[in-house]
Design a protein around this motif. Structure first.
Motif, PDB file in Angstrom:
ATOM      1  N   LYS A 103       9.506 -25.163  35.563  1.00  0.00           N
ATOM      2  CA  LYS A 103       8.225 -25.771  35.679  1.00  0.00           C
ATOM      3  C   LYS A 103       8.022 -26.440  34.568  1.00  0.00           C
ATOM      4  O   LYS A 103       7.624 -27.721  34.537  1.00  0.00           O
ATOM      5  CB  LYS A 103       6.972 -24.872  36.056  1.00  0.00           C
ATOM      6  N   GLU A 104       8.266 -25.963  33.455  1.00  0.00           N
ATOM      7  CA  GLU A 104       8.007 -26.685  32.264  1.00  0.00           C
ATOM      8  C   GLU A 104       8.872 -28.066  32.007  1.00  0.00           C
ATOM      9  O   GLU A 104       8.388 -28.973  31.777  1.00  0.00           O
ATOM     10  CB  GLU A 104       8.092 -25.855  30.936  1.00  0.00           C
ATOM     11  N   ARG A 105      10.191 -27.927  32.472  1.00  0.00           N
ATOM     12  CA  ARG A 105      11.290 -29.159  32.347  1.00  0.00           C
ATOM     13  C   ARG A 105      10.555 -30.021  33.293  1.00  0.00           C
ATOM     14  O   ARG A 105      10.625 -31.441  33.055  1.00  0.00           O
ATOM     15  CB  ARG A 105      12.478 -28.488  32.731  1.00  0.00           C
ATOM     16  N   LEU A 106      10.317 -29.684  34.644  1.00  0.00           N
ATOM     17  CA  LEU A 106      10.005 -30.786  35.629  1.00  0.00           C
ATOM     18  C   LEU A 106       8.752 -31.423  35.455  1.00  0.00           C
ATOM     19  O   LEU A 106       8.782 -32.492  35.502  1.00  0.00           O
ATOM     20  CB  LEU A 106      10.039 -30.077  37.071  1.00  0.00           C
ATOM     21  N   ASP A 107       7.908 -30.642  34.911  1.00  0.00           N
ATOM     22  CA  ASP A 107       6.485 -31.191  34.271  1.00  0.00           C
ATOM     23  C   ASP A 107       6.690 -32.308  33.371  1.00  0.00           C
ATOM     24  O   ASP A 107       6.086 -33.330  33.375  1.00  0.00           O
ATOM     25  CB  ASP A 107       5.411 -30.242  34.075  1.00  0.00           C
ATOM     26  N   SER A 108       7.634 -32.032  32.234  1.00  0.00           N
ATOM     27  CA  SER A 108       7.927 -33.018  31.472  1.00  0.00           C
ATOM     28  C   SER A 108       8.785 -34.175  31.961  1.00  0.00           C
ATOM     29  O   SER A 108       8.633 -35.258  31.080  1.00  0.00           O
ATOM     30  CB  SER A 108       8.776 -32.250  30.564  1.00  0.00           C
ATOM     31  N   ILE A 109       9.375 -34.118  32.912  1.00  0.00           N
ATOM     32  CA  ILE A 109      10.030 -35.294  33.459  1.00  0.00           C
ATOM     33  C   ILE A 109       8.881 -36.183  34.566  1.00  0.00           C
ATOM     34  O   ILE A 109       8.659 -37.399  34.252  1.00  0.00           O
ATOM     35  CB  ILE A 109      10.999 -35.123  34.606  1.00  0.00           C
ATOM     36  N   PHE A 110       8.278 -35.568  35.361  1.00  0.00           N
ATOM     37  CA  PHE A 110       7.218 -36.034  36.385  1.00  0.00           C
ATOM     38  C   PHE A 110       5.979 -36.731  35.569  1.00  0.00           C
ATOM     39  O   PHE A 110       5.550 -37.584  36.131  1.00  0.00           O
ATOM     40  CB  PHE A 110       7.095 -35.290  37.361  1.00  0.00           C
ATOM     41  N   ASN A 111       5.717 -36.304  34.595  1.00  0.00           N
ATOM     42  CA  ASN A 111       4.307 -36.792  33.983  1.00  0.00           C
ATOM     43  C   ASN A 111       4.801 -37.636  32.636  1.00  0.00           C
ATOM     44  O   ASN A 111       4.144 -37.966  31.862  1.00  0.00           O
ATOM     45  CB  ASN A 111       3.847 -35.444  33.279  1.00  0.00           C
ATOM     46  N   GLN A 112       6.032 -38.196  32.636  1.00  0.00           N
ATOM     47  CA  GLN A 112       6.337 -39.320  31.654  1.00  0.00           C
ATOM     48  C   GLN A 112       5.200 -40.398  31.624  1.00  0.00           C
ATOM     49  O   GLN A 112       4.798 -40.774  32.630  1.00  0.00           O
ATOM     50  CB  GLN A 112       7.769 -39.590  31.863  1.00  0.00           C
ATOM     51  N   SER A 113       5.219 -40.995  30.440  1.00  0.00           N
ATOM     52  CA  SER A 113       4.436 -42.079  30.356  1.00  0.00           C
ATOM     53  C   SER A 113       5.128 -43.078  31.089  1.00  0.00           C
ATOM     54  O   SER A 113       4.213 -44.292  31.509  1.00  0.00           O
ATOM     55  CB  SER A 113       3.907 -42.519  28.999  1.00  0.00           C
ATOM     56  N   PHE A 114       6.317 -43.603  30.994  1.00  0.00           N
ATOM     57  CA  PHE A 114       7.155 -44.225  31.706  1.00  0.00           C
ATOM     58  C   PHE A 114       7.503 -43.857  33.045  1.00  0.00           C
ATOM     59  O   PHE A 114       8.056 -42.726  33.262  1.00  0.00           O
ATOM     60  CB  PHE A 114       8.338 -44.828  30.653  1.00  0.00           C
ATOM     61  N   GLN A 115       7.179 -44.467  34.310  1.00  0.00           N
ATOM     62  CA  GLN A 115       7.301 -44.039  35.317  1.00  0.00           C
ATOM     63  C   GLN A 115       8.217 -44.711  36.584  1.00  0.00           C
ATOM     64  O   GLN A 115       8.245 -44.372  37.429  1.00  0.00           O
ATOM     65  CB  GLN A 115       5.626 -44.120  35.821  1.00  0.00           C
TER      66      GLN A 115
ATOM     67  N   TRP B 256      19.618 -40.367  32.598  1.00  0.00           N
ATOM     68  CA  TRP B 256      19.421 -39.240  31.871  1.00  0.00           C
ATOM     69  C   TRP B 256      19.699 -38.169  32.618  1.00  0.00           C
ATOM     70  O   TRP B 256      19.161 -37.682  33.567  1.00  0.00           O
ATOM     71  CB  TRP B 256      17.799 -39.602  31.467  1.00  0.00           C
ATOM     72  N   ILE B 257      20.477 -37.412  31.879  1.00  0.00           N
ATOM     73  CA  ILE B 257      20.948 -36.043  32.409  1.00  0.00           C
ATOM     74  C   ILE B 257      20.100 -34.888  31.749  1.00  0.00           C
ATOM     75  O   ILE B 257      20.027 -34.827  30.533  1.00  0.00           O
ATOM     76  CB  ILE B 257      22.511 -35.686  32.242  1.00  0.00           C
ATOM     77  N   ALA B 258      18.982 -34.470  32.606  1.00  0.00           N
ATOM     78  CA  ALA B 258      17.825 -33.619  31.896  1.00  0.00           C
ATOM     79  C   ALA B 258      18.119 -32.149  32.371  1.00  0.00           C
ATOM     80  O   ALA B 258      17.847 -31.761  33.401  1.00  0.00           O
ATOM     81  CB  ALA B 258      16.328 -34.005  32.359  1.00  0.00           C
ATOM     82  N   GLU B 259      18.981 -31.555  31.299  1.00  0.00           N
ATOM     83  CA  GLU B 259      19.235 -30.030  31.677  1.00  0.00           C
ATOM     84  C   GLU B 259      17.872 -29.357  31.911  1.00  0.00           C
ATOM     85  O   GLU B 259      16.931 -29.295  31.421  1.00  0.00           O
ATOM     86  CB  GLU B 259      20.177 -29.397  30.523  1.00  0.00           C
ATOM     87  N   SER B 260      17.926 -28.139  32.869  1.00  0.00           N
ATOM     88  CA  SER B 260      16.854 -27.616  33.382  1.00  0.00           C
ATOM     89  C   SER B 260      16.113 -26.635  32.553  1.00  0.00           C
ATOM     90  O   SER B 260      14.965 -26.068  32.897  1.00  0.00           O
ATOM     91  CB  SER B 260      17.253 -27.134  34.607  1.00  0.00           C
ATOM     92  N   ASP B 261      16.971 -26.319  31.468  1.00  0.00           N
ATOM     93  CA  ASP B 261      16.300 -25.270  30.334  1.00  0.00           C
ATOM     94  C   ASP B 261      15.822 -25.839  29.038  1.00  0.00           C
ATOM     95  O   ASP B 261      15.418 -25.215  28.442  1.00  0.00           O
ATOM     96  CB  ASP B 261      17.059 -24.090  30.140  1.00  0.00           C
ATOM     97  N   ASP B 262      15.768 -27.348  29.087  1.00  0.00           N
ATOM     98  CA  ASP B 262      15.106 -28.030  28.114  1.00  0.00           C
ATOM     99  C   ASP B 262      14.130 -28.595  28.578  1.00  0.00           C
ATOM    100  O   ASP B 262      13.364 -28.594  29.609  1.00  0.00           O
ATOM    101  CB  ASP B 262      16.071 -29.176  27.634  1.00  0.00           C
ATOM    102  N   THR B 263      13.219 -29.361  27.440  1.00  0.00           N
ATOM    103  CA  THR B 263      12.001 -30.124  27.687  1.00  0.00           C
ATOM    104  C   THR B 263      12.007 -31.261  26.800  1.00  0.00           C
ATOM    105  O   THR B 263      12.812 -31.576  26.089  1.00  0.00           O
ATOM    106  CB  THR B 263      10.881 -29.006  27.573  1.00  0.00           C
ATOM    107  N   CYS B 264      10.826 -31.944  26.845  1.00  0.00           N
ATOM    108  CA  CYS B 264      10.863 -33.319  26.072  1.00  0.00           C
ATOM    109  C   CYS B 264       9.399 -33.652  25.966  1.00  0.00           C
ATOM    110  O   CYS B 264       8.506 -33.171  26.783  1.00  0.00           O
ATOM    111  CB  CYS B 264      11.557 -34.392  26.366  1.00  0.00           C
ATOM    112  N   ASP B 265       9.141 -34.718  24.914  1.00  0.00           N
ATOM    113  CA  ASP B 265       7.871 -35.056  24.751  1.00  0.00           C
ATOM    114  C   ASP B 265       7.387 -36.221  26.029  1.00  0.00           C
ATOM    115  O   ASP B 265       8.270 -36.552  26.836  1.00  0.00           O
ATOM    116  CB  ASP B 265       7.724 -36.197  23.510  1.00  0.00           C
ATOM    117  N   LEU B 266       6.235 -36.636  26.318  1.00  0.00           N
ATOM    118  CA  LEU B 266       6.022 -37.386  27.651  1.00  0.00           C
ATOM    119  C   LEU B 266       6.052 -38.830  27.192  1.00  0.00           C
ATOM    120  O   LEU B 266       6.178 -39.496  27.896  1.00  0.00           O
ATOM    121  CB  LEU B 266       4.375 -37.158  28.125  1.00  0.00           C
ATOM    122  N   ASN B 267       6.513 -39.177  25.780  1.00  0.00           N
ATOM    123  CA  ASN B 267       6.710 -40.300  25.729  1.00  0.00           C
ATOM    124  C   ASN B 267       8.321 -40.559  25.542  1.00  0.00           C
ATOM    125  O   ASN B 267       8.881 -41.678  25.176  1.00  0.00           O
ATOM    126  CB  ASN B 267       6.262 -41.091  24.694  1.00  0.00           C
ATOM    127  N   PHE B 268       9.168 -39.833  25.964  1.00  0.00           N
ATOM    128  CA  PHE B 268      10.626 -39.622  25.881  1.00  0.00           C
ATOM    129  C   PHE B 268      11.111 -40.907  26.605  1.00  0.00           C
ATOM    130  O   PHE B 268      12.029 -41.602  25.972  1.00  0.00           O
ATOM    131  CB  PHE B 268      11.261 -38.500  26.323  1.00  0.00           C
TER     132      PHE B 268
END
Length: 289
Positions: A18-30, A88-100
């Motif tokens: 959930k944390e990972r997917l939220d960090s992707i779908f809520n990016q400032s760049f859409q 972008w290969i976003a591994e499912s146990d990582d996360t990132c800032d929303l401006n990534f």
């Protein structure tokens, strides 16, 4: 045209999904698509993914009937499905800032590959420790050379990387046949001589595993055999791509990797046929370098 294809390969990472997917779908760049891949998880990952697969940006949601045994096969599958200009290969146990993505896409206007500042997560807590990306900290280079792969993997974590799809060498996509160093093989096959830049204006967060692929202390001899065979293959490949002056350094690394295994084996393991095959490959590879 979709700007970024985000590949999310998952296996049994329900606690972090959930944390990972939220960090992707809520990016400032859409301007992106999301490719959700599950490698037949045995936890409740599938239930979590089903909810996110309903998002309009989720263009694919594929659950394997059987576990593939390798995250790199999932990477390859996602790349084959990607339609974006960047990947972008976003591994499912990582996360990132929303401006990534916003910051990475800006950097890609002048570069082929961008690697974000990467902070280590320990017990779900963001530390102050930065994961070393050796292309920046050790080699201080703006393009990767074959010799940069002799001592270290030059990029610490794939989740921190966004790259142009056009740089992929489709004739050499053999990395997915490697179970342990598939990431190094992927970078070696596709990133050599491409313009790479470090992006300190956003953060990717790498979850440090206590018993990850790189931890050899609790592996069996068959794992050691696979580990050495893959390392030897890459070192031989590097030796063919660099000037002869690097051969002694490559031979030294080959011996170090062999000794790393030998020193972990019991007496009974050292008199086994499996160890004999590792030793023979070591001698053969040493001659071929």
């Amino acid at each position: 045209m979709i700007k970024v294809s985000v590949i999310v390969p998952n296996y049994n990472h329900a606690p972090y999904l959930k944390e990972r997917l939220d960090s992707i779908f809520n990016q400032s760049f859409q301007s992106f698509e999301v490719i959700l891949l599950d490698d037949n998880s045995t936890d409740n990952s599938k239930e979590i993914l089903v909810a996110y697969a309903k998002n309009e940006k989720a263009t694919h949601f594929i659950i394997n009937d059987e576990n593939s045994g390798s995250p790199f096969k999932q990477w390859n599958k996602g790349i084959g499905l990607a339609t974006g200009e960047y990947i972008w290969i976003a591994e499912s146990d990582d996360t990132c800032d929303l401006n990534f993505l916003e910051e990475q896409v800006k950097a890609l206007e002048q570069n082929d590959i961008t690697v974000a500042k990467t902070i280590i997560l320990t017990d779900n807590i963001k530390t102050e420790e930065e994961l070393r990306n050796h292309f920046q900290f050790t080699y201080n280079t703006n393009s990767l050379k074959p010799e940069h792969f002799i001592d270290y993997c030059p990029i610490g974590n794939v989740s921190s990387v966004v790259f142009k799809r056009e740089i992929l060498n489709k004739e050499s996509m053999n990395f997915s046949s490697f179970d342990i160093i598939g990431d190094m093989m992927f970078y070696f096959e596709n990133f050599l001589e491409k313009k790479i830049v470090y992006t300190p204006t956003t953060n990717s967060y790498f979850r440090r595993k206590k018993d990850g692929l790189s931890n050899l202390s609790k592996k069996d001899i068959n794992y050691y055999k696979k580990y050495f065979n893959e390392q030897a293959f890459l070192l031989k490949k590097i030796s063919k791509a660099v000037p002869g002056e690097f051969n002694n350094q490559i031979k030294k690394r080959l011996t170090q990797r062999f000794n790393k295994i030998k020193n972990r084996l019991s007496f009974n393991q050292k008199i086994s046929l499996t160890y004999l095959s590792i030793y023979i490959n070591y001698l053969k590879s040493n001659k071929e370098i």
